[in-house]
Design a protein around this motif. Structure first.
Motif, mmCIF file in Angstrom:
data_model
loop_
_atom_site.group_PDB
_atom_site.id
_atom_site.type_symbol
_atom_site.label_atom_id
_atom_site.label_comp_id
_atom_site.label_asym_id
_atom_site.label_seq_id
_atom_site.Cartn_x
_atom_site.Cartn_y
_atom_site.Cartn_z
ATOM 1 N N SER A 135 -2.920 -2.050 -6.014
ATOM 2 C CA SER A 135 -2.861 -1.881 -7.461
ATOM 3 C C SER A 135 -2.690 -3.247 -8.124
ATOM 4 O O SER A 135 -2.304 -4.226 -7.478
ATOM 5 N N GLN A 136 -2.943 -3.304 -9.414
ATOM 6 C CA GLN A 136 -2.775 -4.557 -10.156
ATOM 7 C C GLN A 136 -1.336 -5.065 -10.062
ATOM 8 O O GLN A 136 -1.100 -6.259 -9.871
ATOM 9 N N LYS A 137 -0.390 -4.153 -10.166
ATOM 10 C CA LYS A 137 1.027 -4.533 -10.096
ATOM 11 C C LYS A 137 1.362 -5.123 -8.729
ATOM 12 O O LYS A 137 2.038 -6.158 -8.636
ATOM 13 N N SER A 138 0.898 -4.490 -7.657
ATOM 14 C CA SER A 138 1.168 -4.993 -6.308
ATOM 15 C C SER A 138 0.454 -6.311 -6.068
ATOM 16 O O SER A 138 0.980 -7.202 -5.393
ATOM 17 N N LYS A 139 -0.747 -6.453 -6.606
ATOM 18 C CA LYS A 139 -1.494 -7.703 -6.480
ATOM 19 C C LYS A 139 -0.729 -8.857 -7.123
ATOM 20 O O LYS A 139 -0.589 -9.928 -6.528
ATOM 21 N N ILE A 140 -0.192 -8.628 -8.315
ATOM 22 C CA ILE A 140 0.543 -9.678 -9.028
ATOM 23 C C ILE A 140 1.824 -10.045 -8.277
ATOM 24 O O ILE A 140 2.147 -11.220 -8.112
ATOM 25 N N THR A 141 2.542 -9.036 -7.789
ATOM 26 C CA THR A 141 3.791 -9.308 -7.070
ATOM 27 C C THR A 141 3.527 -10.041 -5.767
ATOM 28 O O THR A 141 4.219 -11.012 -5.442
ATOM 29 N N ARG B 264 0.844 -1.199 0.000
ATOM 30 C CA ARG B 264 0.000 0.000 0.000
ATOM 31 C C ARG B 264 0.885 1.257 0.000
ATOM 32 O O ARG B 264 0.573 2.244 -0.659
ATOM 33 N N LYS B 265 1.999 1.183 0.724
ATOM 34 C CA LYS B 265 2.943 2.313 0.716
ATOM 35 C C LYS B 265 3.566 2.467 -0.669
ATOM 36 O O LYS B 265 3.708 3.584 -1.174
ATOM 37 N N ILE B 266 3.927 1.360 -1.287
ATOM 38 C CA ILE B 266 4.488 1.399 -2.643
ATOM 39 C C ILE B 266 3.490 2.017 -3.614
ATOM 40 O O ILE B 266 3.826 2.896 -4.409
ATOM 41 N N ASP B 267 2.224 1.575 -3.530
ATOM 42 C CA ASP B 267 1.191 2.122 -4.411
ATOM 43 C C ASP B 267 1.010 3.620 -4.187
ATOM 44 O O ASP B 267 0.863 4.386 -5.142
ATOM 45 N N LYS B 268 1.024 4.047 -2.926
ATOM 46 C CA LYS B 268 0.859 5.468 -2.624
ATOM 47 C C LYS B 268 2.036 6.276 -3.171
ATOM 48 O O LYS B 268 1.844 7.333 -3.765
ATOM 49 N N CYS B 269 3.244 5.760 -3.003
ATOM 50 C CA CYS B 269 4.433 6.457 -3.521
ATOM 51 C C CYS B 269 4.374 6.587 -5.030
ATOM 52 O O CYS B 269 4.717 7.630 -5.588
#
Length: 197
Positions: free
Chosen positions: A153-159, A34-39
């Motif tokens: 995000s989709q990217k974070s979900k996949i990772t 969530r922090k990565i997505d916010k950044c």
């Protein structure tokens, strides 16, 4: 248990608090993403996963994982540490990721803001006394929301799926599903508590 096609569910003691053991690594992982997505949305730091963190004596801890035996004063990427935290249940990697995700108070605040007030991160790992707590319903809700685009995000979900589909402990839930099935999960064991979410 939630059956998607019929929206029927059944639960047993689902709101009872249990020692989380290494299952507490799931809220830490999700708060990191969530922090990565916010950044990335703020365009302040699009490469948080590739950021390098220093592994030193204050992060070295006992229990699960092999990082504790690695040379000190070496840098590891957030991606490597997060992956190791989940796939090998590494406690030293977890404590480093916890600092990057802004500590236990941030994780607790984030879980409360999502309505998950029974997920409590109280101790750095290893938490052999079982002070970190979860309930089955709330950890299941956290896992369910992994697919919610408002959550990750989709990217974070996949990772995160890639990490969780490669947990090395294959003796619990993994043992009960066909070998070709993809199981997205995290195990935990502190002797007095054995779990798999």
């Amino acid at each position: 248990v939630w059956e998607y096609s019929s929206a029927k569910s059944i639960s047993i003691n689902s709101d009872e608090l249990f020692s989380a053991a290494s299952i507490i690594k799931l809220p830490i992982l999700f708060e990191l993403f969530r922090k990565i997505d916010k950044c990335e949305k703020d365009e302040t730091n699009t490469t948080l996963l590739s950021k390098n963190l220093l592994y030193d004596y204050k992060n070295q801890t006992s229990g699960s994982g092999d990082l504790q035996y690695s040379p000190l004063n070496k840098y590891h990427s957030v991606d490597y540490l997060a992956k190791t935290m989940i796939t090998h249940s590494d406690n030293s990697a977890t404590n480093m990721i916890l600092e990057e995700a802004a500590g236990k108070l941030s994780v607790n605040f984030a879980m409360r803001s999502l309505g998950l007030d029974k997920i409590k991160k109280e101790e750095r790992l290893p938490d052999l006394e079982g002070k970190n707590k979860i309930s089955a319903r709330q950890i299941a809700t956290l896992l369910y929301n992994r697919d919610n685009p408002k959550f990750l995000s989709q990217k974070s979900k996949i990772t995160s799926k890639e990490y969780m589909a490669n947990v090395k402990n294959r003796s619990l839930l993994q043992a009960g599903v066909p070998e070709e099935a993809i199981l997205i999960h995290k195990t935990g064991d502190i002797g007095t508590m054995l779990g798999d979410a």
